[in-house]
Design a protein around this motif. Structure first.
Motif, PDB file in Angstrom:
ATOM      1  N   LEU A  27      12.626  -1.617   2.896  1.00  0.00           N
ATOM      2  CA  LEU A  27      11.659  -2.635   2.444  1.00  0.00           C
ATOM      3  C   LEU A  27      12.412  -4.057   3.107  1.00  0.00           C
ATOM      4  O   LEU A  27      11.802  -4.877   4.420  1.00  0.00           O
ATOM      5  CB  LEU A  27      11.517  -3.596   1.470  1.00  0.00           C
ATOM      6  CG  LEU A  27      11.147  -2.686   0.382  1.00  0.00           C
ATOM      7  CD1 LEU A  27      11.480  -2.723  -1.242  1.00  0.00           C
ATOM      8  CD2 LEU A  27       9.743  -2.587   0.793  1.00  0.00           C
ATOM      9  N   GLY A  30      11.304  -3.573   6.817  1.00  0.00           N
ATOM     10  CA  GLY A  30      10.257  -3.502   6.762  1.00  0.00           C
ATOM     11  C   GLY A  30       9.524  -5.170   7.248  1.00  0.00           C
ATOM     12  O   GLY A  30       8.727  -5.791   8.178  1.00  0.00           O
ATOM     13  N   ALA A  40       5.187  -4.182   4.517  1.00  0.00           N
ATOM     14  CA  ALA A  40       7.039  -3.760   4.133  1.00  0.00           C
ATOM     15  C   ALA A  40       6.601  -3.343   3.117  1.00  0.00           C
ATOM     16  O   ALA A  40       6.422  -1.815   3.513  1.00  0.00           O
ATOM     17  CB  ALA A  40       7.946  -4.787   4.191  1.00  0.00           C
TER      18      ALA A  40
END
Length: 358
Positions: A27, A30, A40
Protein backbone atom coordinates in the motif's frame (compact mmCIF):
# COMPACT_ATOMS: atom_id res chain seq x y z
CA UNK A 1 9.60 -27.23 -11.41
CA UNK A 2 9.80 -23.55 -10.47
CA UNK A 3 10.07 -22.60 -6.80
CA UNK A 4 10.22 -18.97 -5.69
CA UNK A 5 10.99 -17.84 -2.15
CA UNK A 6 10.34 -14.29 -1.00
CA UNK A 7 11.16 -12.50 2.27
CA UNK A 8 8.22 -11.41 4.40
CA UNK A 9 8.17 -9.56 7.69
CA UNK A 10 5.67 -8.37 10.25
CA UNK A 11 5.90 -5.82 13.03
CA UNK A 12 4.58 -5.64 16.57
CA UNK A 13 5.52 -5.39 20.25
CA UNK A 14 6.74 -8.54 22.03
CA UNK A 15 3.71 -10.64 22.83
CA UNK A 16 1.33 -8.08 21.35
CA UNK A 17 -0.67 -7.67 18.13
CA UNK A 18 1.29 -7.67 14.92
CA UNK A 19 0.93 -5.96 11.57
CA UNK A 20 1.44 -7.72 8.22
CA UNK A 21 4.24 -5.48 6.96
CA UNK A 22 4.17 -7.06 3.50
CA UNK A 23 0.58 -5.93 2.84
CA UNK A 24 1.29 -2.54 4.41
CA UNK A 25 4.36 -2.00 2.24
CA UNK A 26 2.41 -2.77 -0.93
CA UNK A 27 0.00 0.00 0.00
CA UNK A 28 2.74 2.47 0.92
CA UNK A 29 4.58 1.82 -2.33
CA UNK A 30 1.31 2.36 -4.20
CA UNK A 31 0.80 5.71 -2.49
CA UNK A 32 4.37 6.66 -3.32
CA UNK A 33 3.81 5.85 -6.99
CA UNK A 34 0.28 7.21 -7.41
CA UNK A 35 -0.27 9.72 -4.62
CA UNK A 36 -3.54 8.16 -3.49
CA UNK A 37 -4.41 5.51 -0.90
CA UNK A 38 -7.62 4.72 -2.81
CA UNK A 39 -5.67 3.98 -5.98
CA UNK A 40 -3.06 2.00 -4.02
CA UNK A 41 -5.80 -0.12 -2.43
CA UNK A 42 -7.45 -0.74 -5.79
CA UNK A 43 -4.14 -1.81 -7.36
CA UNK A 44 -3.50 -4.18 -4.43
CA UNK A 45 -6.97 -5.72 -4.75
CA UNK A 46 -8.05 -4.39 -1.36
CA UNK A 47 -11.05 -2.36 -0.32
CA UNK A 48 -10.37 1.21 0.69
CA UNK A 49 -11.80 0.46 4.15
CA UNK A 50 -9.39 -2.45 4.66
CA UNK A 51 -6.42 -0.42 3.44
CA UNK A 52 -7.31 2.55 5.63
CA UNK A 53 -7.69 0.29 8.65
CA UNK A 54 -4.31 -1.36 8.03
CA UNK A 55 -2.57 2.00 7.75
CA UNK A 56 -4.25 3.31 10.92
CA UNK A 57 -3.32 0.18 12.91
CA UNK A 58 0.27 0.56 11.74
CA UNK A 59 0.33 4.24 12.71
CA UNK A 60 -1.00 3.37 16.16
CA UNK A 61 1.68 0.70 16.48
CA UNK A 62 4.52 3.04 15.49
CA UNK A 63 3.07 6.04 17.28
CA UNK A 64 3.67 8.18 14.21
CA UNK A 65 1.87 8.94 10.92
CA UNK A 66 2.72 7.10 7.71
CA UNK A 67 0.58 9.05 5.23
CA UNK A 68 -0.14 12.77 5.10
CA UNK A 69 -3.22 13.96 3.26
CA UNK A 70 -4.32 17.43 2.32
CA UNK A 71 -7.27 18.90 0.51
CA UNK A 72 -6.54 18.98 -3.20
CA UNK A 73 -3.07 17.48 -2.97
CA UNK A 74 -3.70 13.76 -2.55
CA UNK A 75 -1.62 11.66 -0.20
CA UNK A 76 2.11 11.68 0.50
CA UNK A 77 4.35 9.42 2.55
CA UNK A 78 6.05 10.56 5.72
CA UNK A 79 9.75 10.03 6.33
CA UNK A 80 8.90 6.97 8.46
CA UNK A 81 6.92 5.38 5.62
CA UNK A 82 9.74 5.99 3.16
CA UNK A 83 12.20 4.41 5.59
CA UNK A 84 9.98 1.33 5.83
CA UNK A 85 9.93 1.00 2.03
CA UNK A 86 13.71 1.29 1.82
CA UNK A 87 14.14 -1.22 4.63
CA UNK A 88 12.06 -3.68 2.64
CA UNK A 89 14.11 -3.06 -0.51
CA UNK A 90 17.35 -3.58 1.42
CA UNK A 91 16.00 -6.84 2.86
CA UNK A 92 15.09 -8.07 -0.62
CA UNK A 93 18.45 -7.06 -2.08
CA UNK A 94 20.36 -8.79 0.72
CA UNK A 95 18.33 -11.99 0.84
CA UNK A 96 17.59 -12.56 -2.86
CA UNK A 97 20.84 -14.48 -3.58
CA UNK A 98 20.33 -16.76 -0.58
CA UNK A 99 16.68 -17.40 -1.37
CA UNK A 100 17.34 -17.99 -5.07
CA UNK A 101 20.10 -20.47 -4.26
CA UNK A 102 17.87 -22.28 -1.78
CA UNK A 103 14.98 -22.34 -4.27
CA UNK A 104 17.30 -23.82 -6.90
CA UNK A 105 18.43 -26.53 -4.47
CA UNK A 106 14.82 -27.36 -3.58
CA UNK A 107 13.86 -27.58 -7.26
CA UNK A 108 16.68 -30.00 -7.96
CA UNK A 109 15.94 -32.09 -4.87
CA UNK A 110 12.34 -32.53 -6.01
CA UNK A 111 13.32 -33.25 -9.60
CA UNK A 112 15.90 -35.81 -8.49
CA UNK A 113 13.14 -37.58 -6.60
CA UNK A 114 10.99 -37.63 -9.73
CA UNK A 115 13.81 -38.17 -12.28
CA UNK A 116 16.80 -39.58 -10.39
CA UNK A 117 18.92 -40.13 -13.51
CA UNK A 118 18.48 -36.70 -15.09
CA UNK A 119 21.76 -34.79 -15.48
CA UNK A 120 21.89 -31.28 -14.00
CA UNK A 121 24.18 -28.38 -14.89
CA UNK A 122 25.62 -26.98 -11.66
CA UNK A 123 26.43 -23.26 -11.81
CA UNK A 124 28.40 -21.38 -9.17
CA UNK A 125 28.49 -17.62 -9.74
CA UNK A 126 28.32 -14.29 -8.00
CA UNK A 127 24.89 -12.72 -7.96
CA UNK A 128 24.48 -10.49 -11.00
CA UNK A 129 21.82 -9.21 -13.34
CA UNK A 130 22.99 -11.15 -16.40
CA UNK A 131 23.13 -14.41 -14.43
CA UNK A 132 19.66 -13.78 -13.01
CA UNK A 133 18.31 -13.09 -16.50
CA UNK A 134 19.89 -16.29 -17.83
CA UNK A 135 18.33 -18.28 -15.00
CA UNK A 136 14.93 -16.99 -16.09
CA UNK A 137 15.64 -18.27 -19.60
CA UNK A 138 16.80 -21.70 -18.41
CA UNK A 139 13.61 -22.03 -16.38
CA UNK A 140 11.50 -21.04 -19.38
CA UNK A 141 13.33 -23.64 -21.48
CA UNK A 142 12.96 -26.30 -18.74
CA UNK A 143 16.74 -26.85 -18.66
CA UNK A 144 17.95 -28.66 -15.53
CA UNK A 145 20.18 -26.10 -13.79
CA UNK A 146 21.22 -25.83 -10.15
CA UNK A 147 22.51 -22.40 -9.13
CA UNK A 148 24.64 -21.53 -6.12
CA UNK A 149 25.62 -17.92 -5.53
CA UNK A 150 29.25 -17.65 -4.49
CA UNK A 151 32.05 -15.13 -4.95
CA UNK A 152 34.08 -15.35 -8.15
CA UNK A 153 37.09 -16.84 -6.38
CA UNK A 154 34.91 -19.39 -4.58
CA UNK A 155 33.26 -20.29 -7.88
CA UNK A 156 36.46 -21.09 -9.78
CA UNK A 157 37.78 -23.01 -6.77
CA UNK A 158 34.55 -25.03 -6.83
CA UNK A 159 35.06 -25.76 -10.53
CA UNK A 160 38.62 -26.96 -9.90
CA UNK A 161 37.32 -29.36 -7.23
CA UNK A 162 34.69 -30.70 -9.61
CA UNK A 163 31.84 -29.33 -7.49
CA UNK A 164 30.24 -27.34 -10.33
CA UNK A 165 30.08 -27.35 -14.14
CA UNK A 166 30.10 -23.60 -14.83
CA UNK A 167 31.86 -20.99 -12.68
CA UNK A 168 31.22 -17.27 -13.03
CA UNK A 169 34.12 -14.81 -12.98
CA UNK A 170 34.70 -11.27 -14.19
CA UNK A 171 37.94 -9.68 -15.34
CA UNK A 172 38.48 -5.93 -15.93
CA UNK A 173 39.65 -4.79 -19.35
CA UNK A 174 42.90 -2.86 -19.48
CA UNK A 175 45.53 -2.16 -16.86
CA UNK A 176 44.13 -4.48 -14.17
CA UNK A 177 43.41 -7.46 -16.40
CA UNK A 178 46.62 -9.41 -15.73
CA UNK A 179 46.58 -8.87 -11.97
CA UNK A 180 42.93 -9.80 -11.61
CA UNK A 181 43.28 -12.84 -13.84
CA UNK A 182 46.30 -14.10 -11.91
CA UNK A 183 44.06 -14.75 -8.90
CA UNK A 184 41.81 -17.03 -10.95
CA UNK A 185 44.73 -18.91 -12.50
CA UNK A 186 45.41 -20.50 -9.14
CA UNK A 187 42.58 -22.84 -10.18
CA UNK A 188 42.13 -22.49 -13.95
CA UNK A 189 44.41 -24.42 -16.33
CA UNK A 190 44.75 -23.73 -20.09
CA UNK A 191 44.83 -27.46 -20.88
CA UNK A 192 41.81 -28.23 -18.67
CA UNK A 193 39.45 -25.25 -18.77
CA UNK A 194 37.88 -22.91 -21.31
CA UNK A 195 35.63 -19.86 -21.11
CA UNK A 196 32.22 -18.93 -22.46
CA UNK A 197 31.55 -15.21 -22.75
CA UNK A 198 28.47 -13.98 -20.87
CA UNK A 199 28.61 -10.18 -21.10
CA UNK A 200 30.64 -7.02 -21.26
CA UNK A 201 29.55 -4.67 -18.50
CA UNK A 202 30.42 -1.32 -16.92
CA UNK A 203 31.48 -0.87 -13.30
CA UNK A 204 31.50 2.50 -11.60
CA UNK A 205 30.68 4.57 -8.55
CA UNK A 206 27.15 4.70 -7.13
CA UNK A 207 26.08 8.03 -5.62
CA UNK A 208 22.70 9.43 -4.60
CA UNK A 209 20.53 10.97 -7.30
CA UNK A 210 21.79 14.42 -8.20
CA UNK A 211 25.18 13.62 -6.64
CA UNK A 212 24.57 15.85 -3.58
CA UNK A 213 28.05 15.18 -2.18
CA UNK A 214 29.69 16.24 -5.48
CA UNK A 215 31.67 13.04 -5.89
CA UNK A 216 33.96 13.36 -8.90
CA UNK A 217 35.97 10.15 -8.76
CA UNK A 218 37.92 7.66 -6.69
CA UNK A 219 40.13 10.31 -5.10
CA UNK A 220 37.08 11.53 -3.18
CA UNK A 221 36.99 8.30 -1.17
CA UNK A 222 39.56 9.90 1.13
CA UNK A 223 36.98 12.48 2.20
CA UNK A 224 35.84 12.24 5.82
CA UNK A 225 32.27 13.17 4.84
CA UNK A 226 31.80 10.20 2.47
CA UNK A 227 30.62 6.85 3.81
CA UNK A 228 31.64 3.96 1.57
CA UNK A 229 29.97 0.54 1.35
CA UNK A 230 32.12 -2.32 0.07
CA UNK A 231 31.66 -5.84 -1.27
CA UNK A 232 32.82 -8.97 0.64
CA UNK A 233 36.33 -10.36 0.36
CA UNK A 234 36.67 -12.83 -2.52
CA UNK A 235 34.13 -11.06 -4.73
CA UNK A 236 35.38 -9.86 -8.08
CA UNK A 237 34.22 -6.31 -7.35
CA UNK A 238 36.13 -6.31 -4.04
CA UNK A 239 39.26 -7.36 -5.95
CA UNK A 240 38.61 -4.54 -8.41
CA UNK A 241 38.07 -2.04 -5.59
CA UNK A 242 41.38 -2.95 -3.98
CA UNK A 243 43.22 -2.56 -7.30
CA UNK A 244 41.61 0.82 -7.95
CA UNK A 245 42.50 2.12 -4.49
CA UNK A 246 46.07 0.90 -4.87
CA UNK A 247 46.38 2.75 -8.18
CA UNK A 248 45.12 5.95 -6.55
CA UNK A 249 47.49 5.54 -3.59
CA UNK A 250 44.56 5.34 -1.17
CA UNK A 251 45.04 3.13 1.90
CA UNK A 252 42.07 1.03 2.98
CA UNK A 253 42.12 2.73 6.38
CA UNK A 254 41.55 6.11 4.71
CA UNK A 255 38.15 5.02 3.36
CA UNK A 256 35.33 5.51 5.85
CA UNK A 257 33.24 2.33 5.77
CA UNK A 258 35.74 0.17 3.89
CA UNK A 259 34.92 -2.80 6.15
CA UNK A 260 31.15 -2.34 5.78
CA UNK A 261 30.00 -4.85 3.17
CA UNK A 262 26.90 -5.86 1.24
CA UNK A 263 26.61 -9.13 -0.65
CA UNK A 264 25.42 -7.95 -4.08
CA UNK A 265 25.49 -4.98 -6.45
CA UNK A 266 21.78 -4.47 -5.75
CA UNK A 267 22.32 -4.51 -1.99
CA UNK A 268 25.07 -1.88 -2.29
CA UNK A 269 22.76 0.28 -4.40
CA UNK A 270 19.86 -0.13 -1.94
CA UNK A 271 22.15 0.77 0.96
CA UNK A 272 23.12 4.03 -0.72
CA UNK A 273 19.62 4.84 -1.98
CA UNK A 274 18.30 4.50 1.58
CA UNK A 275 20.85 7.03 2.85
CA UNK A 276 22.97 4.61 4.87
CA UNK A 277 26.08 5.28 2.75
CA UNK A 278 27.16 7.83 0.17
CA UNK A 279 29.20 5.87 -2.36
CA UNK A 280 29.93 2.31 -3.51
CA UNK A 281 31.18 0.44 -6.54
CA UNK A 282 29.05 -1.77 -8.76
CA UNK A 283 27.44 -2.31 -12.14
CA UNK A 284 25.35 0.32 -13.90
CA UNK A 285 22.15 -1.73 -13.87
CA UNK A 286 21.98 -1.64 -10.07
CA UNK A 287 22.39 2.14 -10.03
CA UNK A 288 19.59 2.53 -12.56
CA UNK A 289 17.18 0.25 -10.68
CA UNK A 290 17.62 2.13 -7.42
CA UNK A 291 17.50 5.61 -8.90
CA UNK A 292 21.16 6.44 -8.30
CA UNK A 293 23.63 8.45 -10.35
CA UNK A 294 26.46 6.44 -11.87
CA UNK A 295 30.07 7.49 -12.52
CA UNK A 296 31.70 4.96 -14.93
CA UNK A 297 35.16 3.68 -14.01
CA UNK A 298 35.92 0.77 -16.35
CA UNK A 299 34.51 -2.11 -18.34
CA UNK A 300 34.97 -5.80 -17.63
CA UNK A 301 34.19 -9.14 -19.21
CA UNK A 302 32.02 -11.66 -17.40
CA UNK A 303 32.63 -15.33 -18.24
CA UNK A 304 31.59 -18.79 -17.23
CA UNK A 305 34.60 -21.07 -16.90
CA UNK A 306 34.11 -24.78 -17.58
CA UNK A 307 36.10 -27.92 -18.18
CA UNK A 308 36.97 -28.50 -21.82
CA UNK A 309 35.98 -32.14 -21.44
CA UNK A 310 32.44 -31.22 -20.40
CA UNK A 311 31.61 -28.97 -23.37
CA UNK A 312 29.95 -31.67 -25.43
CA UNK A 313 28.05 -33.32 -22.62
CA UNK A 314 24.40 -33.03 -23.69
CA UNK A 315 23.13 -31.21 -20.59
CA UNK A 316 26.04 -28.72 -20.65
CA UNK A 317 25.75 -28.28 -24.42
CA UNK A 318 22.07 -27.38 -24.04
CA UNK A 319 22.91 -24.55 -21.64
CA UNK A 320 25.74 -23.28 -23.87
CA UNK A 321 23.41 -23.29 -26.89
CA UNK A 322 20.82 -21.37 -24.92
CA UNK A 323 23.45 -18.82 -23.86
CA UNK A 324 24.45 -18.28 -27.51
CA UNK A 325 20.86 -17.81 -28.66
CA UNK A 326 19.46 -14.49 -29.94
CA UNK A 327 17.02 -14.53 -27.01
CA UNK A 328 19.85 -14.60 -24.46
CA UNK A 329 21.77 -11.86 -26.23
CA UNK A 330 18.68 -9.66 -26.40
CA UNK A 331 17.89 -10.27 -22.73
CA UNK A 332 21.41 -9.32 -21.60
CA UNK A 333 21.69 -6.36 -23.97
CA UNK A 334 18.52 -4.91 -22.42
CA UNK A 335 20.34 -4.42 -19.10
CA UNK A 336 21.81 -0.96 -18.51
CA UNK A 337 25.59 -1.00 -18.96
CA UNK A 338 25.64 -4.53 -20.43
CA UNK A 339 26.70 -5.54 -23.95
CA UNK A 340 26.07 -8.95 -25.50
CA UNK A 341 27.84 -8.94 -28.87
CA UNK A 342 29.98 -11.95 -27.87
CA UNK A 343 27.56 -13.67 -25.50
CA UNK A 344 27.84 -17.45 -25.91
CA UNK A 345 31.27 -17.35 -27.58
CA UNK A 346 33.54 -20.14 -26.31
CA UNK A 347 37.28 -19.44 -26.07
CA UNK A 348 40.41 -21.11 -24.80
CA UNK A 349 42.12 -19.24 -21.99
CA UNK A 350 44.97 -18.23 -24.29
CA UNK A 351 42.47 -16.87 -26.82
CA UNK A 352 40.74 -14.67 -24.26
CA UNK A 353 43.94 -13.52 -22.54
CA UNK A 354 47.65 -13.20 -23.14
CA UNK A 355 49.28 -16.18 -21.42
CA UNK A 356 51.49 -16.96 -19.61
CA UNK A 357 51.21 -14.05 -17.21
CA UNK A 358 54.32 -12.60 -15.56
Amino acid sequence: MDIRLRPEWDVGPPGGPRIDASALLVLLAGVQDGGSLADAARSAGQSYRHAWGLVKRAEALFGAPLIESGRGRGSALTDLARKLIWADRRIAARLSPLLESLASELERDLERSLEPNRAVVRIDASHGFAVARLMELTHAAALPVELHYRSSLESVASLARGDCDLAGLHVPIGEFEARALRRYLRWLRPDTHCLVHVALRTQGLFVARGNPKNVAGLADLRRADLRFVNRPEGSGTRVLTELLLEREGIAEGEVLGFDDTELTHAAVAAYIASGMADVGIGVQTAAQRFGLDFIPLLRERYFFALRIASREQPHVRAVLDMLASPESRAAIASLAGYHAAETGKVQRLDEAFVLPLP
